[in-house]
Motif scaffolding. Structure first.
Motif, PDB file in Angstrom:
ATOM      1  N   GLN A   1       0.852  -1.183   0.000  1.00 42.11           N
ATOM      2  CA  GLN A   1       0.000   0.000   0.000  1.00 42.11           C
ATOM      3  C   GLN A   1       0.897   1.244   0.000  1.00 42.11           C
ATOM      4  OE1 GLN A   1      -3.678  -0.185   0.469  1.00 42.11           O
ATOM      5  NE2 GLN A   1      -3.249  -2.284  -0.153  1.00 42.11           N
ATOM      6  N   LEU A   2       0.319   2.381  -0.365  1.00 43.63           N
ATOM      7  CA  LEU A   2       1.100   3.620  -0.363  1.00 43.63           C
ATOM      8  C   LEU A   2       1.709   3.888   1.004  1.00 43.63           C
ATOM      9  CD1 LEU A   2      -1.205   5.975  -2.468  1.00 43.63           C
ATOM     10  CD2 LEU A   2       1.058   5.126  -3.123  1.00 43.63           C
ATOM     11  N   GLU A   3       0.978   3.547   2.063  1.00 44.93           N
ATOM     12  CA  GLU A   3       1.468   3.809   3.421  1.00 44.93           C
ATOM     13  C   GLU A   3       2.642   2.909   3.806  1.00 44.93           C
ATOM     14  OE1 GLU A   3      -1.772   3.087   6.074  1.00 44.93           O
ATOM     15  OE2 GLU A   3      -1.624   0.901   5.902  1.00 44.93           O
ATOM     16  N   ASP A   4       2.870   1.839   3.030  1.00 49.46           N
ATOM     17  CA  ASP A   4       3.980   0.932   3.321  1.00 49.46           C
ATOM     18  C   ASP A   4       5.304   1.440   2.751  1.00 49.46           C
ATOM     19  OD1 ASP A   4       2.263  -0.910   4.558  1.00 49.46           O
ATOM     20  OD2 ASP A   4       1.752  -1.822   2.626  1.00 49.46           O
TER      21      ASP A   4
ATOM     22  N   ASN B   1       8.184   4.349   2.379  1.00 49.13           N
ATOM     23  CA  ASN B   1       8.782   5.557   2.927  1.00 49.13           C
ATOM     24  C   ASN B   1       9.943   5.944   2.021  1.00 49.13           C
ATOM     25  OD1 ASN B   1      10.306   7.499   4.449  1.00 49.13           O
ATOM     26  ND2 ASN B   1       9.307   6.762   6.316  1.00 49.13           N
TER      27      ASN B   1
ATOM     28  N   THR C   1      -5.447   2.979  -2.817  1.00 44.97           N
ATOM     29  CA  THR C   1      -4.267   2.989  -1.931  1.00 44.97           C
ATOM     30  C   THR C   1      -3.198   1.976  -2.315  1.00 44.97           C
ATOM     31  OG1 THR C   1      -5.330   1.434  -0.392  1.00 44.97           O
ATOM     32  CG2 THR C   1      -5.644   3.800   0.021  1.00 44.97           C
TER      33      THR C   1
END
Length: 294
Positions: free
Chosen positions: A154-157, A159, A204
């Protein structure tokens, strides 16, 4: 017995939180056992004996099944009968006495560094799909993650600033770093390609197909195969071979095995140690070719 198998699979999913692929594998093995036992007139788990199970393993051997397949079936049977005894459906855990065939660990297939470079060079296009493919391949080789982990990102995974991705499975979470080349490829994909592919601002998933849907394992496999053919790589190339190549190249260049183990998500260091054997084999090959008395 079919009901017992269904109950066991439900238990594995709900209590043990095994992956869907593992559940499918257990279910397939146990359904085959069930069919065999029914053909022998055994319809209840209480009728099964150690002789019955050994006859089944012999049946698999006569069918020409690979030792690795038979060994996997032994694992499935052990887990199933341990569950049956725990649930009080059988008095004896018959799986404890089962012995699978001895399996020699095969050396993993890896690409040379030159082959990887040639493969990755084939993705240097500017269309949204080419930008996505470049980002996916660079990330696969930079991190050694499994294809299932790649398509599950996901995008949140991600950095980008700290240059790492977060991978999750049923049991744990791990952080895997990546380098400048992968960072550049992913950044370019996010800036110029992803928005065109996803078509939905609420999506996402990090990577999607051309219809904005999550990528499939088969889609990634076909993509890599196509670029491998374009690169002139004649032997088989799969996402897992890129994973093997990532690990073997790290070990070849002096990476600590425990660090590689952590990045790959291996539970046991012995699984990672095989990459040291790969490099020992390469050293022996170089010696044989270069030494005057090799």
């Amino acid at each position: 017995m079919k009901q017992d198998v269904e109950s066991f699979i439900a238990y594995l999913k709900e209590k043990k939180h095994i992956s869907e692929n593992t559940a499918v594998s257990y279910e397939r093995d146990l359904k085959k056992l069930s069919h065999f036992l029914e053909s022998q007139g055994l319809e209840s788990v209480s009728q099964i004996t150690a002789t019955s199970l050994n006859s089944y393993l012999l049946f698999l051997e006569k069918e020409g099944r690979k030792p690795s397949t038979i060994a996997r079936n032994v694992v499935s049977l052990r887990a199933f009968f341990h569950y049956l005894q725990r649930e009080g459906k059988v008095q004896q855990d018959l799986g404890e006495e089962l012995k699978g065939p001895r399996i020699e660990k095969q050396m993993p297939k890896v690409l040379s560094m030159e082959e990887v470079g040639c493969l990755l060079a084939q993705t240097k296009g500017s269309t949204p799909k080419e930008l996505r493919d470049c980002a996916m391949l660079e990330l696969l080789y930079a991190t050694g993650i499994r294809v299932s982990e790649l398509i599950g990102l996901q995008l949140e995974d991600l950095n980008l600033q700290m240059e790492y991705i977060k991978c999750r499975d049923a049991h744990r979470e791990r952080i895997v770093p990546f380098g400048a080349v992968a960072k550049e490829a992913v950044s370019k994909y996010l800036a110029e390609g992803r928005e065109i592919l996803v078509k939905d601002g609420n999506n996402t998933w990090l990577f999607t197909n051309c219809y904005g849907q999550p990528m499939s394992r088969q889609g990634v496999w076909k993509m890599i195969k196509a670029y491998g053919k374009k690169a002139g790589i004649r032997h088989e190339i799969t996402p897992h071979i890129l994973r093997h190549s990532f690990a073997a190249h790290l070990v070849h260049n002096g990476a600590d095995l425990h660090a590689v183990q952590e990045m790959l998500g291996h539970a046991d260091i012995s699984t990672t140690q095989i990459y040291a054997r790969v490099n020992s084999g390469k050293v022996r090959e170089v010696y044989a070719k270069a030494h005057p008395r090799g």
